[in-house]
Design an enzyme around this catalytic site. Structure first.
Site, PDB file in Angstrom:
ATOM      1  N   GLY A 110      42.315  29.779  49.020  1.00 50.51           N
ATOM      2  CA  GLY A 110      42.375  29.945  47.572  1.00 50.51           C
ATOM      3  C   GLY A 110      43.162  31.196  47.251  1.00 50.51           C
ATOM      4  O   GLY A 110      43.313  32.082  48.105  1.00 50.51           O
ATOM      5  N   GLN A 163      46.090  38.376  42.336  1.00 47.01           N
ATOM      6  CA  GLN A 163      46.235  38.865  43.709  1.00 47.01           C
ATOM      7  C   GLN A 163      47.700  39.075  44.104  1.00 47.01           C
ATOM      8  O   GLN A 163      47.982  39.774  45.083  1.00 47.01           O
ATOM      9  CB  GLN A 163      45.565  37.910  44.693  1.00 47.01           C
ATOM     10  CG  GLN A 163      44.040  37.875  44.563  1.00 47.01           C
ATOM     11  CD  GLN A 163      43.412  36.942  45.544  1.00 47.01           C
ATOM     12  OE1 GLN A 163      43.261  35.748  45.285  1.00 47.01           O
ATOM     13  NE2 GLN A 163      43.029  37.444  46.691  1.00 47.01           N
ATOM     14  N   CYS A 222      38.147  37.719  51.692  1.00 51.19           N
ATOM     15  CA  CYS A 222      39.107  37.767  50.578  1.00 51.19           C
ATOM     16  C   CYS A 222      40.431  38.314  51.084  1.00 51.19           C
ATOM     17  O   CYS A 222      40.448  39.300  51.837  1.00 51.19           O
ATOM     18  CB  CYS A 222      38.569  38.667  49.468  1.00 51.19           C
ATOM     19  SG  CYS A 222      39.670  38.778  48.034  1.00 51.19           S
ATOM     20  N   LEU A 223      41.520  37.690  50.704  1.00 54.33           N
ATOM     21  CA  LEU A 223      42.841  38.149  51.151  1.00 54.33           C
ATOM     22  C   LEU A 223      43.172  39.528  50.585  1.00 54.33           C
ATOM     23  O   LEU A 223      44.048  40.212  51.106  1.00 54.33           O
ATOM     24  CB  LEU A 223      43.901  37.127  50.727  1.00 54.33           C
ATOM     25  CG  LEU A 223      43.721  35.735  51.340  1.00 54.33           C
ATOM     26  CD1 LEU A 223      44.727  34.761  50.754  1.00 54.33           C
ATOM     27  CD2 LEU A 223      43.800  35.775  52.849  1.00 54.33           C
ATOM     28  N   HIS A 251      34.592  32.256  43.470  1.00 56.56           N
ATOM     29  CA  HIS A 251      35.229  33.464  44.027  1.00 56.56           C
ATOM     30  C   HIS A 251      36.549  33.745  43.304  1.00 56.56           C
ATOM     31  O   HIS A 251      36.832  34.878  42.911  1.00 56.56           O
ATOM     32  CB  HIS A 251      35.475  33.255  45.527  1.00 56.56           C
ATOM     33  CG  HIS A 251      36.229  34.361  46.193  1.00 56.56           C
ATOM     34  ND1 HIS A 251      35.671  35.229  47.100  1.00 56.56           N
ATOM     35  CD2 HIS A 251      37.539  34.753  46.090  1.00 56.56           C
ATOM     36  CE1 HIS A 251      36.588  36.110  47.499  1.00 56.56           C
ATOM     37  NE2 HIS A 251      37.721  35.838  46.904  1.00 56.56           N
ATOM     38  N   GLU A 252      37.338  32.667  43.106  1.00 60.17           N
ATOM     39  CA  GLU A 252      38.652  32.857  42.454  1.00 60.17           C
ATOM     40  C   GLU A 252      38.490  33.199  40.975  1.00 60.17           C
ATOM     41  O   GLU A 252      39.244  34.019  40.438  1.00 60.17           O
ATOM     42  CB  GLU A 252      39.500  31.586  42.605  1.00 60.17           C
ATOM     43  CG  GLU A 252      39.793  31.185  44.037  1.00 60.17           C
ATOM     44  CD  GLU A 252      40.362  32.305  44.895  1.00 60.17           C
ATOM     45  OE1 GLU A 252      40.182  32.240  46.113  1.00 60.17           O
ATOM     46  OE2 GLU A 252      40.952  33.260  44.358  1.00 60.17           O
ATOM     47  N   HIS A 305      38.013  36.717  40.368  1.00 60.47           N
ATOM     48  CA  HIS A 305      39.282  37.472  40.374  1.00 60.47           C
ATOM     49  C   HIS A 305      39.878  37.518  38.967  1.00 60.47           C
ATOM     50  O   HIS A 305      40.457  38.537  38.567  1.00 60.47           O
ATOM     51  CB  HIS A 305      40.305  36.827  41.318  1.00 60.47           C
ATOM     52  CG  HIS A 305      40.183  37.233  42.759  1.00 60.47           C
ATOM     53  ND1 HIS A 305      40.345  38.520  43.197  1.00 60.47           N
ATOM     54  CD2 HIS A 305      39.930  36.505  43.862  1.00 60.47           C
ATOM     55  CE1 HIS A 305      40.201  38.570  44.512  1.00 60.47           C
ATOM     56  NE2 HIS A 305      39.943  37.363  44.947  1.00 60.47           N
TER      57      HIS A 305
END
Ligand code: K2U
Ligand code: ZN
Length: 169
Positions: free
Chosen positions: A46, A51, A94-95, A136-137, A140
């Site tokens: 994702g 990000q 998480c990236l 989660h996204e 963000h």
């Protein structure tokens, strides 16, 4: 298409609240194409536009396993219409917080409404990894990271570790 830089903590841009998209047009689709290419290269399942430094309410996702055909999903101006009272734990990563993993408890099922790649309105239910990933996204999009759901000690340890990794790189 282009692979974009993924921002990592403690970049303050990641704490920004993303703004609604006015129109799903070719320019936005080009952004979503770049996001998906960037996500596959990371690799991740994702990615939220913030990000890569773009404060728009846009998410891409692909939950297909490695032995399956890719199943890209695109979410523009996503909303959660309903959350189950039942919650479920999941070991998240998480990236934007590389090499940090910890358990987060979230509603097990959600009902979503969003615009797809063509700008069409979609309403659907999500459970399992889909429910975890979309929540989660969507965090963000509010400037919230999964480590913000952890204790202050764990959050500060995570940021210190990512800073140390960046210095050593
Ligand atoms: O937001 C991101 O950085 C993308 C995450 C999405 C994600 C986080 C937690 C739980 C599910 C999805 C990255 O894909 S992190 C890599 C990853 C891959 C599979 C499962 C968990 C984390
Ligand atoms: Zn993330």
């Amino acid at each position: 298409m282009a692979i974009r830089e993924i921002l990592t903590v403690p970049d303050p841009v990641l704490k920004q609240k993303s703004l609604p998209v006015e129109q799903v047009d070719d320019e936005l689709r080009a952004l979503m194409d770049d996001m998906l290419e960037t996500m596959y290269e990371a690799p991740g399942i994702g990615l939220a536009a913030i990000q890569i430094g773009v404060a728009k309410r846009v998410i891409v996702m692909d939950l297909a396993r490695q032995d399956e055909e890719p199943q890209p999903r695109y979410f523009v101006n996503p909303e959660i219409l309903w959350r189950s009272d039942e919650t479920a734990p999941y070991e998240e990563g998480c990236l934007s917080v590389p090499e940090i993993y910890d358990e987060v408890e979230r509603p097990a099922r959600v009902r979503l409404r969003y615009l797809n790649y063509e700008g069409e309105l979609v309403e659907e239910d999500a459970d399992g990894l889909y429910a975890v990933c979309i929540q989660h996204e969507m965090d963000h999009l509010e400037g919230v990271l999964f480590i913000d759901h952890l204790s202050r000690l764990k959050r500060e340890q995570a940021v210190r570790k990512v800073k140390k990794q960046a210095k050593a790189a």
